[in-house]
Enzyme design. Structure first.
Site, mmCIF file in Angstrom:
data_model
loop_
_atom_site.group_PDB
_atom_site.id
_atom_site.type_symbol
_atom_site.label_atom_id
_atom_site.label_comp_id
_atom_site.label_asym_id
_atom_site.label_seq_id
_atom_site.Cartn_x
_atom_site.Cartn_y
_atom_site.Cartn_z
ATOM 1 N N HIS A 120 -5.758 -7.144 -7.566
ATOM 2 C CA HIS A 120 -7.079 -7.459 -7.861
ATOM 3 C C HIS A 120 -7.768 -8.670 -7.057
ATOM 4 C CE1 HIS A 120 -6.110 -11.476 -9.186
ATOM 5 N NE2 HIS A 120 -5.150 -11.064 -9.793
ATOM 6 N N ASP A 121 -9.079 -8.033 -6.673
ATOM 7 C CA ASP A 121 -10.172 -9.258 -5.906
ATOM 8 C C ASP A 121 -9.452 -9.446 -4.570
ATOM 9 O OD1 ASP A 121 -11.569 -10.260 -8.267
ATOM 10 O OD2 ASP A 121 -9.424 -10.646 -8.854
ATOM 11 N N GLY A 138 -2.969 -11.070 -5.565
ATOM 12 C CA GLY A 138 -4.507 -11.321 -5.944
ATOM 13 C C GLY A 138 -5.224 -11.960 -4.984
#
Length: 226
Positions: A120-121, A138
């Site tokens: 994520h991200d 992340g």
């Protein structure tokens, strides 16, 4: 005209571009956009929030825009954005994001090799190569033309500069400045990525200039690992 298998699942609200190939048993969810001339191979999963650019290729069993493996995720709407001409090989996973940034981004002309994971991200810029089984935690950021060799583990929030080369199997927990080669255990810098720079068209004068900058930084006592 697109070539879409009758035994692929495609949500009626998915937006499919021109001349797209979608092979049997692919799974395309709602809230998906797939750009022109993209090829989705058998058993690939393109999940809600995916935005694929033009002329991409997604190989079997890859999952794009899967729910992040992050306990902060609260089913908020988020996205995984893939640039043009990017290749996503077998069993790659690219996660959507938490509320932190709102999107995971993989740029144009990237290659994500088999079994690699983009959490994520993460922000991956253009022309990056991610080797087999590389695991990005992340909010990792990777700049243009970086190469992260196979089996590398990259810690959360790490930044990797442009035109870098990371040795295979590295456990990477600190930022890597641009133009460098890094690896070993513990991680250390092993000089400029001279071969990579030459392949990218850097002249000898430009390479010598970069070396001189790092030499001055070293002599001044500046810690480039900060």
């Amino acid at each position: 005209m697109s070539n879409i298998s009758t035994i692929a699942y495609i949500h009626p609200n998915a937006v499919i571009g021109e001349n797209v190939v979608i092979e049997p048993f692919s799974y395309i969810e709602d809230n998906v956009i797939i750009g022109d001339n993209t090829h989705i191979m058998a058993h690939a999963c393109i999940m809600s929030g995916a935005r694929l650019g033009k002329e991409c290729t997604v190989f079997p069993n890859a999952v794009v825009s899967g729910i992040p493996q992050d306990l902060k995720f609260n089913n908020e709407e988020s996205f995984a954005i893939i640039g043009d001409k990017t290749v996503i090989r077998e069993s790659v996973t690219v996660n959507m994001v938490t509320e932190s940034r709102g999107k995971t981004v993989v740029g144009n002309n990237c290659l994500l090799m088999a079994y690699s994971h983009v959490a994520h991200d993460c922000i991956i810029n253009d022309s990056v190569i991610i080797g087999n089984a590389v695991q990005l935690a992340g909010e990792v950021e990777i700049d243009d033309y970086a190469i992260v060799s196979g089996g590398t583990l990259v810690h959360q929030f790490t930044k990797i500069g442009k035109h870098t080369m990371i040795q295979g199997g590295t456990r990477l927990g600190k930022d890597i400045p641009p133009y460098m080669m890094a690896g070993r255990e513990p991680v250390s810098y092993v000089g400029l990525n001279i071969v990579g720079l030459r392949r990218r068209g850097f002249s000898s004068e430009q390479i010598n200039g970069i070396q001189e900058v790092y030499r001055v930084l070293y002599l001044s006592g500046y810690n480039i690992s900060q």
